[in-house]
Scaffold this motif. Structure first.
Motif, mmCIF file in Angstrom:
data_model
loop_
_atom_site.group_PDB
_atom_site.id
_atom_site.type_symbol
_atom_site.label_atom_id
_atom_site.label_comp_id
_atom_site.label_asym_id
_atom_site.label_seq_id
_atom_site.Cartn_x
_atom_site.Cartn_y
_atom_site.Cartn_z
ATOM 1 N N ALA A 1 18.394 0.314 -10.695
ATOM 2 C CA ALA A 1 17.051 0.792 -11.044
ATOM 3 C C ALA A 1 16.015 -0.287 -10.732
ATOM 4 O O ALA A 1 14.938 0.007 -10.192
ATOM 5 N N LEU A 2 16.353 -1.540 -11.049
ATOM 6 C CA LEU A 2 15.439 -2.644 -10.745
ATOM 7 C C LEU A 2 15.267 -2.817 -9.242
ATOM 8 O O LEU A 2 14.155 -3.054 -8.761
ATOM 9 N N ILE A 3 16.353 -2.699 -8.508
ATOM 10 C CA ILE A 3 16.283 -2.824 -7.049
ATOM 11 C C ILE A 3 15.401 -1.731 -6.461
ATOM 12 O O ILE A 3 14.559 -1.991 -5.586
ATOM 13 N N LEU A 4 15.550 -0.505 -6.943
ATOM 14 C CA LEU A 4 14.729 0.601 -6.442
ATOM 15 C C LEU A 4 13.250 0.399 -6.771
ATOM 16 O O LEU A 4 12.380 0.661 -5.930
ATOM 17 N N MET A 5 12.954 -0.089 -7.994
ATOM 18 C CA MET A 5 11.558 -0.334 -8.358
ATOM 19 C C MET A 5 10.966 -1.449 -7.515
ATOM 20 O O MET A 5 9.817 -1.343 -7.050
ATOM 21 N N LEU A 6 11.732 -2.520 -7.286
ATOM 22 C CA LEU A 6 11.241 -3.624 -6.464
ATOM 23 C C LEU A 6 11.037 -3.169 -5.020
ATOM 24 O O LEU A 6 10.046 -3.538 -4.378
ATOM 25 N N VAL B 1 3.042 -2.036 -1.464
ATOM 26 C CA VAL B 1 2.134 -3.160 -1.194
ATOM 27 C C VAL B 1 2.119 -3.481 0.301
ATOM 28 O O VAL B 1 1.057 -3.714 0.881
ATOM 29 N N GLY B 2 3.288 -3.474 0.938
ATOM 30 C CA GLY B 2 3.348 -3.734 2.377
ATOM 31 C C GLY B 2 2.589 -2.705 3.189
ATOM 32 O O GLY B 2 1.855 -3.047 4.120
ATOM 33 N N ARG C 1 -4.650 -1.720 5.582
ATOM 34 C CA ARG C 1 -5.934 -2.422 5.444
ATOM 35 C C ARG C 1 -6.265 -3.205 6.713
ATOM 36 O O ARG C 1 -7.407 -3.182 7.183
ATOM 37 N N TYR C 2 -5.273 -3.877 7.297
ATOM 38 C CA TYR C 2 -5.542 -4.690 8.473
ATOM 39 C C TYR C 2 -5.518 -3.898 9.773
ATOM 40 O O TYR C 2 -6.204 -4.255 10.725
ATOM 41 N N LEU C 3 -4.749 -2.825 9.826
ATOM 42 C CA LEU C 3 -4.685 -2.039 11.062
ATOM 43 C C LEU C 3 -5.788 -0.995 11.165
ATOM 44 O O LEU C 3 -6.289 -0.727 12.244
ATOM 45 N N TRP D 1 -4.538 3.952 -4.585
ATOM 46 C CA TRP D 1 -3.629 3.926 -5.730
ATOM 47 C C TRP D 1 -2.557 2.846 -5.630
ATOM 48 O O TRP D 1 -1.759 2.670 -6.546
ATOM 49 N N ALA D 2 -2.532 2.080 -4.539
ATOM 50 C CA ALA D 2 -1.439 1.134 -4.299
ATOM 51 C C ALA D 2 -1.390 0.019 -5.341
ATOM 52 O O ALA D 2 -0.312 -0.311 -5.852
ATOM 53 N N ASP D 3 -2.521 -0.584 -5.660
ATOM 54 C CA ASP D 3 -2.523 -1.681 -6.632
ATOM 55 C C ASP D 3 -2.077 -1.194 -8.004
ATOM 56 O O ASP D 3 -1.330 -1.878 -8.703
#
Length: 175
Positions: free
Chosen positions: A15-20, A27-28, A34-36, A43-45
């Motif tokens: 569960a932790l691995i999936l959340m991370l 975020v990626g 944002r840059y492209l 809603w990302a943040d």
């Protein structure tokens, strides 16, 4: 019982691995967009913040079972063997009471927040604040699973022990 404990620990870890993973992808993707394109996901943040909250509370039990939380052992080390066992038993009892209280407080707080929604995702805050009682409930389970070896020997479950237990299961981790 050991197999159920192993499954419980593995599910908690996955569960932790999936959340991370979800947090990293969100975020990626937001940074890339944002840059492209010059635009970002509104809603990302917020999603990353709420995933971090859930990871913190959900992972605390796994850290507890390996002795990863901060501890001051001067008093314990100064006591004779029987005194150490009594002190560790009192610590476990105190932690169980505290964790149970935090489950109760967390449930009350989450219920109070059920009608407010998050700004970007429009999720009821109930789902965010539910991390607290769920996380402390997981800590109760992890503490109960390690209580006996901790009280009697002052030992925590080490990652090597978990991996050795995994290797000894029939069929490995999937068995």
């Amino acid at each position: 019982m050991k197999k159920l404990e192993h499954i419980f620990v593995a599910l908690n870890g996955w569960a932790l691995i999936l959340m991370l993973t979800a947090m990293t992808v969100i975020v990626g993707a937001n940074i890339s967009l944002r840059y492209l394109t010059g635009h970002s996901l509104p809603w990302a943040d917020e999603a990353a913040r709420y995933l971090m909250i859930w990871m913190t509370f959900s992972g605390a039990g796994l850290v507890l079972r390996t002795g990863g939380h901060v501890a001051i052992t001067n008093l314990q080390d100064a006591l004779p063997q029987m005194g150490q066992k009594i002190l560790r038993g009192l610590l476990v009892l105190g932690l169980l009471i505290f964790f149970g209280f935090m489950v109760w407080v967390g449930m009350q707080y989450a219920q109070r927040m059920q009608y407010q929604v998050t700004p970007a995702l429009r999720l009821p805050f109930l789902y965010i604040y539910a991390a607290m009682p769920v996380g402390f409930g997981l800590m109760i389970l992890h503490l109960l699973l390690i209580a006996h070896p901790f009280i009697t020997a002052g030992a925590y479950k080490h990652l090597e022990d978990e991996e050795a237990g995994e290797a000894s299961l029939p069929g490995g981790a999937n068995g």
